[in-house]
Design a protein around this motif. Structure first.
Motif, PDB file in Angstrom:
ATOM      1  N   UNK A 103       0.850  -1.185   0.000  1.00 28.45           N
ATOM      2  CA  UNK A 103       0.000   0.000   0.000  1.00 28.45           C
ATOM      3  C   UNK A 103       0.885   1.234   0.000  1.00 28.45           C
ATOM      4  N   UNK A 104       0.548   2.183  -0.835  1.00 29.24           N
ATOM      5  CA  UNK A 104       1.157   3.500  -0.745  1.00 29.24           C
ATOM      6  C   UNK A 104       0.105   4.379  -0.098  1.00 29.24           C
ATOM      7  N   UNK A 105       0.445   4.892   1.086  1.00 30.28           N
ATOM      8  CA  UNK A 105      -0.486   5.748   1.820  1.00 30.28           C
ATOM      9  C   UNK A 105       0.105   7.138   1.940  1.00 30.28           C
ATOM     10  N   UNK A 106      -0.772   8.124   1.918  1.00 30.55           N
ATOM     11  CA  UNK A 106      -0.384   9.524   2.000  1.00 30.55           C
ATOM     12  C   UNK A 106      -1.087  10.121   3.202  1.00 30.55           C
ATOM     13  N   UNK A 107      -0.348  10.869   3.991  1.00 31.04           N
ATOM     14  CA  UNK A 107      -1.011  11.464   5.156  1.00 31.04           C
ATOM     15  C   UNK A 107      -0.048  12.225   6.019  1.00 31.04           C
ATOM     16  N   UNK A 108      -0.485  12.637   7.165  1.00 28.91           N
ATOM     17  CA  UNK A 108      -1.866  12.551   7.626  1.00 28.91           C
ATOM     18  C   UNK A 108      -2.732  13.659   7.028  1.00 28.91           C
ATOM     19  N   UNK A 109      -4.035  13.533   6.976  1.00 27.89           N
ATOM     20  CA  UNK A 109      -4.800  12.330   7.316  1.00 27.89           C
ATOM     21  C   UNK A 109      -4.505  11.237   6.294  1.00 27.89           C
ATOM     22  N   UNK A 110      -4.483  10.006   6.753  1.00 25.57           N
ATOM     23  CA  UNK A 110      -4.052   8.882   5.938  1.00 25.57           C
ATOM     24  C   UNK A 110      -5.112   8.473   4.929  1.00 25.57           C
ATOM     25  N   UNK A 111      -4.654   8.331   3.678  1.00 27.26           N
ATOM     26  CA  UNK A 111      -5.483   7.853   2.572  1.00 27.26           C
ATOM     27  C   UNK A 111      -4.631   6.940   1.723  1.00 27.26           C
ATOM     28  N   UNK A 112      -5.260   5.990   1.071  1.00 24.71           N
ATOM     29  CA  UNK A 112      -4.546   5.064   0.206  1.00 24.71           C
ATOM     30  C   UNK A 112      -4.418   5.694  -1.179  1.00 24.71           C
ATOM     31  N   UNK A 113      -3.219   5.636  -1.707  1.00 27.93           N
ATOM     32  CA  UNK A 113      -2.953   6.173  -3.039  1.00 27.93           C
ATOM     33  C   UNK A 113      -2.879   5.065  -4.085  1.00 27.93           C
ATOM     34  N   UNK A 114      -2.251   3.964  -3.691  1.00 25.95           N
ATOM     35  CA  UNK A 114      -2.054   2.869  -4.651  1.00 25.95           C
ATOM     36  C   UNK A 114      -1.953   1.558  -3.903  1.00 25.95           C
ATOM     37  N   UNK A 115      -2.404   0.481  -4.549  1.00 19.28           N
ATOM     38  CA  UNK A 115      -2.294  -0.866  -3.997  1.00 19.28           C
ATOM     39  C   UNK A 115      -1.653  -1.734  -5.070  1.00 19.28           C
ATOM     40  N   UNK A 116      -0.577  -2.400  -4.699  1.00 17.55           N
ATOM     41  CA  UNK A 116       0.102  -3.285  -5.639  1.00 17.55           C
ATOM     42  C   UNK A 116       0.429  -4.601  -4.979  1.00 17.55           C
ATOM     43  N   UNK A 117       0.930  -5.525  -5.752  1.00 24.99           N
ATOM     44  CA  UNK A 117       1.328  -6.823  -5.214  1.00 24.99           C
ATOM     45  C   UNK A 117       2.710  -6.759  -4.576  1.00 24.99           C
TER      46      UNK A 117
END
Length: 132
Positions: free
Chosen positions: A117-131
């Motif tokens: 997961x690539x998360x950006x924050x705070x506040x935390x949000x998901x930017x990208x999901x990869x394997x």
């Protein structure tokens, strides 16, 4: 890392709740607007709606989390890549108007899944999901 773990657990719980409620606004609030994760979640919700089903009993648990990288994203915000292993128990896809619990397609528990997961924050949000 404990704060990041708590943030990821909260994101997973809120995503499960948003999918269960079929709440597009709540689902969008968990991702970075316009990001790959936002597009994927929007497409998932659209597929559920087009199929005329809703999700019941969805629970995603965080089994492990390991930070892979961190970079500044402007101001106080940071972008963090985390490797997570999640588990999903069984859940049901229920016809939109059905009141009976478990009616429709039963989905079995899923094997553990590794994602980055690539998360950006705070506040935390998901930017990208990869394997992994």
């Amino acid at each position: 890392e404990a704060d990041l773990r708590a943030a990821v657990v909260e994101l997973l719980e809120r995503r499960d709740a948003a999918l269960t409620a079929g709440d597009g606004a709540a689902l969008a609030a968990l991702t970075v607007p316009g990001s790959p994760a936002a597009e994927e979640d929007g497409a998932l919700l659209a597929r559920l709606r087009a199929a005329g089903v809703r999700v019941e009993g969805l629970v995603t648990e965080l089994a492990s989390l390991e930070e892979r990288g961190r970079a500044g994203a402007g101001g106080e915000r940071v972008r963090v890549d985390v490797e997570v292993v999640t588990r999903q128990g069984g859940y049901a896809l229920v016809p939109g108007g059905a009141a009976a619990r478990g009616a429709g397609g039963a989905m079995p528990p899923q094997p553990p899944r590794c994602s980055v997961l690539t998360v950006l924050g705070p506040p935390w949000r998901v930017e990208e999901v990869g394997g992994c």
